[in-house]
Each structure stands twice: as structure tokens, then as C-alpha cells.
Enzyme design. Sequence first.
Site, mmCIF file in Angstrom:
data_model
loop_
_atom_site.group_PDB
_atom_site.id
_atom_site.type_symbol
_atom_site.label_atom_id
_atom_site.label_comp_id
_atom_site.label_asym_id
_atom_site.label_seq_id
_atom_site.Cartn_x
_atom_site.Cartn_y
_atom_site.Cartn_z
ATOM 1 N N ASN A 285 0.842 -1.196 0.000
ATOM 2 C CA ASN A 285 0.000 0.000 0.000
ATOM 3 C C ASN A 285 0.877 1.245 0.000
ATOM 4 O O ASN A 285 1.942 1.289 0.612
ATOM 5 C CB ASN A 285 -1.010 0.003 1.165
ATOM 6 C CG ASN A 285 -0.399 -0.196 2.532
ATOM 7 O OD1 ASN A 285 0.630 -0.849 2.687
ATOM 8 N ND2 ASN A 285 -1.029 0.363 3.541
ATOM 9 N N CYS B 295 -4.172 0.445 -2.474
ATOM 10 C CA CYS B 295 -4.014 -0.761 -1.656
ATOM 11 C C CYS B 295 -2.945 -1.676 -2.258
ATOM 12 O O CYS B 295 -2.678 -1.639 -3.473
ATOM 13 C CB CYS B 295 -5.315 -1.548 -1.607
ATOM 14 S SG CYS B 295 -6.674 -0.704 -0.794
ATOM 15 N N GLU C 82 -3.068 -4.906 -2.800
ATOM 16 C CA GLU C 82 -3.579 -5.893 -3.759
ATOM 17 C C GLU C 82 -3.631 -5.306 -5.164
ATOM 18 O O GLU C 82 -3.235 -5.937 -6.147
ATOM 19 C CB GLU C 82 -4.989 -6.370 -3.372
ATOM 20 C CG GLU C 82 -5.085 -7.038 -2.020
ATOM 21 C CD GLU C 82 -5.397 -6.077 -0.874
ATOM 22 O OE1 GLU C 82 -4.822 -4.965 -0.855
ATOM 23 O OE2 GLU C 82 -6.209 -6.442 -0.019
ATOM 24 N N CYS D 161 -10.387 -5.072 0.616
ATOM 25 C CA CYS D 161 -11.483 -4.103 0.500
ATOM 26 C C CYS D 161 -12.287 -4.372 -0.771
ATOM 27 O O CYS D 161 -11.849 -5.116 -1.666
ATOM 28 C CB CYS D 161 -10.940 -2.671 0.510
ATOM 29 S SG CYS D 161 -10.245 -2.144 -1.074
HETATM 30 N N1 THU Z 1 -5.358 -1.384 2.536
HETATM 31 C C1 THU Z 1 -4.810 -2.269 1.651
HETATM 32 O O1 THU Z 1 -3.648 -2.145 1.251
HETATM 33 N N2 THU Z 1 -5.588 -3.296 1.234
HETATM 34 C C2 THU Z 1 -6.887 -3.491 1.587
HETATM 35 O O2 THU Z 1 -7.540 -4.412 1.093
HETATM 36 C C3 THU Z 1 -7.525 -2.595 2.561
HETATM 37 C C4 THU Z 1 -6.690 -1.473 3.061
HETATM 38 C C5 THU Z 1 -4.526 -0.260 2.994
HETATM 39 C C6 THU Z 1 -4.993 1.099 2.541
HETATM 40 C C7 THU Z 1 -4.431 1.997 3.618
HETATM 41 O O3 THU Z 1 -3.102 2.355 3.267
HETATM 42 C C8 THU Z 1 -4.381 1.128 4.853
HETATM 43 O O4 THU Z 1 -4.528 -0.212 4.404
HETATM 44 C C9 THU Z 1 -5.454 1.425 5.871
HETATM 45 O O5 THU Z 1 -6.701 1.450 5.285
#
Ligand code: THU
Length: 127
Positions: A40, A51, A53, A84
Site C-alpha cells: 500500500n 491498496c 492488492e 477491500c
Molecule cells: N489497505 C490495503 O492495502 N488493502 C486493503 O484491502 C484494505 C486497506 C490499505 C490502505 C491503507 O493504506 C491502509 O490499508 C489502511 O486502510
Amino acid sequence: MDKLIAEAKMAREKAYAPYSNFKVGAAVLTTDGKIFTGCNVENSSYGLTICAERAAIFNAVSSGYKKFTKIAVVTDSEPSASPCGACRQVMFEFGDDIEVIMANLKGDIKIMKINELLKDGFRLSKK
Ligand code: THU
């Protein structure tokens, strides 16, 4: 599966998450056995955050790979985090059979298919 989780764990260390302090790493496996990773990347304009993924999938697609069998996501949370909604839709774009491996640093692992995580995802169809 262990290698994919190990790669996601290493990618997590590269996360740029100064605002949430929630680091995420992901590693996607292509049908021909290649692995692409992502983490992320946050921004002071919060909504611009990407994110892990999606970073991993966009990394693979940018290198010419569009067919995936598995994606591992690693967080330092209990239970391990579930992707998410936006990331689920992006995974669904590249197959409804992708196995999503949700792991944490403690070693807990949960596995689900993308079509279980996202029921009836969006597909563009013309009339
Ligand atoms: N985040 C991800 O990298 N993947 C997800 O599926 C959900 C959230 C990250 C985004 C942000 O930088 C941190 O997690 C908190 O939301």
C-alpha cells in the site's frame, strides 16, 4: 503457497503507510508461475492511497500478465485482513476463480475464492 506469502510479507516491508501505520503486502501468482508484488502507498491527500492488492495486480498487468491463480495478502492484524471492496472488484476482473490467501505475521491463514468474497461482481456488457 508459502512462497507467495513470504513474497507478500517482504512486499509489506516496503509499504508507505505513515498515516494509518497499517502496512499491507500482496503477491499475485500468474498462471505461468510468475510472482508480482505490491504494497500500500498512502498519500497526504488520503483518497489517493492505493491498496497493496491493486498495486500487485497493476504491477503484473503492466508487465504483460493478466491471468492469475492466487493472491496472498499479508497484514499485521488479528484476524488477518480481508481485501477491500475495490480490490475484490479488481481481482474479479482477472478471473472469478482466483484463490485469495489472507495471512498475518503470526501465521494465521484464511483462504477464500474471489467469487465467495465478491458475489455477482460487475462485468461491462454492451447492449
Ligand atoms: N489497505 C490495503 O492495502 N488493502 C486493503 O484491502 C484494505 C486497506 C490499505 C490502505 C491503507 O493504506 C491502509 O490499508 C489502511 O486502510
